[in-house]
Design a protein around this motif. Structure first.
Motif, PDB file in Angstrom:
ATOM      1  N   SER A  12      36.677  33.917  -5.463  1.00  0.00           N
ATOM      2  CA  SER A  12      36.942  35.332  -5.190  1.00  0.00           C
ATOM      3  C   SER A  12      36.055  36.187  -6.083  1.00  0.00           C
ATOM      4  CB  SER A  12      38.413  35.664  -5.459  1.00  0.00           C
ATOM      5  OG  SER A  12      39.226  35.000  -4.540  1.00  0.00           O
ATOM      6  N   GLY A  13      35.491  37.235  -5.491  1.00  0.00           N
ATOM      7  CA  GLY A  13      34.637  38.153  -6.235  1.00  0.00           C
ATOM      8  C   GLY A  13      33.159  37.813  -6.179  1.00  0.00           C
ATOM      9  N   LYS A  14      32.809  36.623  -5.699  1.00  0.00           N
ATOM     10  CA  LYS A  14      31.401  36.221  -5.608  1.00  0.00           C
ATOM     11  C   LYS A  14      30.774  36.792  -4.342  1.00  0.00           C
ATOM     12  CE  LYS A  14      30.766  33.282  -9.062  1.00  0.00           C
ATOM     13  NZ  LYS A  14      29.608  33.260  -9.937  1.00  0.00           N
ATOM     14  N   GLU A  15      29.518  37.229  -4.446  1.00  0.00           N
ATOM     15  CA  GLU A  15      28.797  37.742  -3.289  1.00  0.00           C
ATOM     16  C   GLU A  15      28.041  36.603  -2.620  1.00  0.00           C
ATOM     17  OE1 GLU A  15      25.109  40.649  -2.520  1.00  0.00           O
ATOM     18  OE2 GLU A  15      26.815  41.609  -3.518  1.00  0.00           O
ATOM     19  N   ILE A  16      28.164  36.524  -1.302  1.00  0.00           N
ATOM     20  CA  ILE A  16      27.494  35.491  -0.521  1.00  0.00           C
ATOM     21  C   ILE A  16      26.710  36.141   0.605  1.00  0.00           C
ATOM     22  CG2 ILE A  16      29.178  33.672  -1.016  1.00  0.00           C
ATOM     23  CD1 ILE A  16      30.406  34.260   1.764  1.00  0.00           C
ATOM     24  N   GLU A  17      25.799  35.378   1.176  1.00  0.00           N
ATOM     25  CA  GLU A  17      25.074  35.797   2.376  1.00  0.00           C
ATOM     26  C   GLU A  17      25.280  34.727   3.426  1.00  0.00           C
ATOM     27  OE1 GLU A  17      20.531  36.592   3.993  1.00  0.00           O
ATOM     28  OE2 GLU A  17      20.896  36.472   1.847  1.00  0.00           O
ATOM     29  N   LYS A  18      25.643  35.135   4.636  1.00  0.00           N
ATOM     30  CA  LYS A  18      25.808  34.176   5.722  1.00  0.00           C
ATOM     31  C   LYS A  18      24.439  33.898   6.316  1.00  0.00           C
ATOM     32  CE  LYS A  18      28.308  33.296  10.020  1.00  0.00           C
ATOM     33  NZ  LYS A  18      29.344  33.823  10.915  1.00  0.00           N
ATOM     34  N   ILE A  19      24.072  32.623   6.344  1.00  0.00           N
ATOM     35  CA  ILE A  19      22.776  32.217   6.861  1.00  0.00           C
ATOM     36  C   ILE A  19      22.863  31.909   8.350  1.00  0.00           C
ATOM     37  CG2 ILE A  19      20.883  30.559   6.641  1.00  0.00           C
ATOM     38  CD1 ILE A  19      21.254  32.453   4.221  1.00  0.00           C
ATOM     39  N   SER A  20      23.829  31.088   8.733  1.00  0.00           N
ATOM     40  CA  SER A  20      23.961  30.721  10.144  1.00  0.00           C
ATOM     41  C   SER A  20      25.355  30.197  10.432  1.00  0.00           C
ATOM     42  CB  SER A  20      22.935  29.648  10.521  1.00  0.00           C
ATOM     43  OG  SER A  20      23.213  28.443   9.831  1.00  0.00           O
ATOM     44  N   CYS A  21      25.654  30.108  11.719  1.00  0.00           N
ATOM     45  CA  CYS A  21      26.910  29.535  12.192  1.00  0.00           C
ATOM     46  C   CYS A  21      26.567  28.693  13.409  1.00  0.00           C
ATOM     47  CB  CYS A  21      27.902  30.630  12.555  1.00  0.00           C
ATOM     48  SG  CYS A  21      29.531  30.028  12.997  1.00  0.00           S
ATOM     49  N   MET A  22      26.798  27.409  13.318  1.00  0.00           N
ATOM     50  CA  MET A  22      26.455  26.508  14.417  1.00  0.00           C
ATOM     51  C   MET A  22      27.448  26.695  15.564  1.00  0.00           C
ATOM     52  SD  MET A  22      23.784  25.288  13.187  1.00  0.00           S
ATOM     53  CE  MET A  22      23.342  24.082  14.401  1.00  0.00           C
ATOM     54  N   PRO A  23      26.983  26.550  16.790  1.00  0.00           N
ATOM     55  CA  PRO A  23      27.867  26.739  17.952  1.00  0.00           C
ATOM     56  C   PRO A  23      28.905  25.620  18.084  1.00  0.00           C
ATOM     57  CG  PRO A  23      25.709  25.977  18.660  1.00  0.00           C
ATOM     58  CD  PRO A  23      25.620  26.225  17.183  1.00  0.00           C
ATOM     59  N   PHE A  24      29.878  25.873  18.938  1.00  0.00           N
ATOM     60  CA  PHE A  24      30.918  24.907  19.280  1.00  0.00           C
ATOM     61  C   PHE A  24      31.723  24.442  18.071  1.00  0.00           C
ATOM     62  CE2 PHE A  24      27.335  24.274  22.263  1.00  0.00           C
ATOM     63  CZ  PHE A  24      27.920  24.862  23.376  1.00  0.00           C
ATOM     64  N   GLY A  25      32.001  25.346  17.155  1.00  0.00           N
ATOM     65  CA  GLY A  25      32.839  25.014  16.003  1.00  0.00           C
ATOM     66  C   GLY A  25      32.128  24.251  14.910  1.00  0.00           C
ATOM     67  N   GLY A  26      30.801  24.320  14.882  1.00  0.00           N
ATOM     68  CA  GLY A  26      30.031  23.646  13.842  1.00  0.00           C
ATOM     69  C   GLY A  26      30.122  24.386  12.522  1.00  0.00           C
ATOM     70  N   PRO A  27      29.487  23.858  11.485  1.00  0.00           N
ATOM     71  CA  PRO A  27      29.596  24.448  10.148  1.00  0.00           C
ATOM     72  C   PRO A  27      28.937  25.822  10.036  1.00  0.00           C
ATOM     73  CG  PRO A  27      27.987  22.685  10.141  1.00  0.00           C
ATOM     74  CD  PRO A  27      28.641  22.675  11.494  1.00  0.00           C
ATOM     75  N   VAL A  28      29.403  26.564   9.041  1.00  0.00           N
ATOM     76  CA  VAL A  28      28.857  27.865   8.687  1.00  0.00           C
ATOM     77  C   VAL A  28      28.044  27.663   7.410  1.00  0.00           C
ATOM     78  CG1 VAL A  28      29.422  30.220   7.997  1.00  0.00           C
ATOM     79  CG2 VAL A  28      30.833  29.053   9.696  1.00  0.00           C
ATOM     80  N   THR A  29      26.798  28.132   7.404  1.00  0.00           N
ATOM     81  CA  THR A  29      25.945  27.995   6.225  1.00  0.00           C
ATOM     82  C   THR A  29      25.895  29.330   5.490  1.00  0.00           C
ATOM     83  OG1 THR A  29      24.594  26.400   7.415  1.00  0.00           O
ATOM     84  CG2 THR A  29      23.663  27.300   5.406  1.00  0.00           C
ATOM     85  N   VAL A  30      26.128  29.276   4.190  1.00  0.00           N
ATOM     86  CA  VAL A  30      26.091  30.471   3.353  1.00  0.00           C
ATOM     87  C   VAL A  30      25.171  30.222   2.159  1.00  0.00           C
ATOM     88  CG1 VAL A  30      28.407  31.229   3.995  1.00  0.00           C
ATOM     89  CG2 VAL A  30      28.110  29.810   1.988  1.00  0.00           C
ATOM     90  N   MET A  31      24.700  31.328   1.563  1.00  0.00           N
ATOM     91  CA  MET A  31      23.908  31.223   0.350  1.00  0.00           C
ATOM     92  C   MET A  31      24.648  31.933  -0.775  1.00  0.00           C
ATOM     93  SD  MET A  31      19.888  32.008  -0.449  1.00  0.00           S
ATOM     94  CE  MET A  31      19.934  33.665   0.178  1.00  0.00           C
ATOM     95  N   LEU A  32      24.747  31.247  -1.904  1.00  0.00           N
ATOM     96  CA  LEU A  32      25.388  31.780  -3.102  1.00  0.00           C
ATOM     97  C   LEU A  32      24.463  31.504  -4.270  1.00  0.00           C
ATOM     98  CD1 LEU A  32      27.881  32.797  -4.803  1.00  0.00           C
ATOM     99  CD2 LEU A  32      28.530  30.393  -4.922  1.00  0.00           C
ATOM    100  N   GLU A  33      23.994  32.554  -4.922  1.00  0.00           N
ATOM    101  CA  GLU A  33      23.146  32.431  -6.111  1.00  0.00           C
ATOM    102  C   GLU A  33      21.951  31.511  -5.861  1.00  0.00           C
ATOM    103  OE1 GLU A  33      26.080  31.180  -8.959  1.00  0.00           O
ATOM    104  OE2 GLU A  33      26.829  33.227  -9.192  1.00  0.00           O
TER     105      GLU A  33
END
Length: 76
Positions: free
Chosen positions: A33-54
């Motif tokens: 909580s409190g950390k800033e992230i950036e969403k990179i991608s979200c794979m279709p059909f319920g696949g993983p979500v990729t985020v960037m942190l630091e």
């Protein structure tokens, strides 16, 4: 808003993580909580979500990403 609903390329601050073992694993990776992230991608059909942190990339399962509450960084 949750991580899945967030648009790729947007930045946000984590407001709440899911409870239990999932939260412990996310916190071990530095996602807290409190950390800033950036969403990179979200794979279709319920696949993983990729985020960037630091400058590091993480893949989070779709089912867990649905329970990560965020607030868009632009609205802060």
């Amino acid at each position: 808003m949750n991580l899945v609903e967030m648009k790729s390329g947007d930045r946000a601050v984590i407001k709440m993580l899911p409870e239990g073992e999932a939260a412990q694993r996310l916190e071990a990776l530095g996602l807290r909580s409190g950390k800033e992230i950036e969403k990179i991608s979200c794979m279709p059909f319920g696949g993983p979500v990729t985020v960037m942190l630091e400058g590091r990339h993480f893949a989070v399962s779709h089912s867990i990403a649905e329970h990560i509450e965020i607030e868009k960084a632009d609205s802060l």
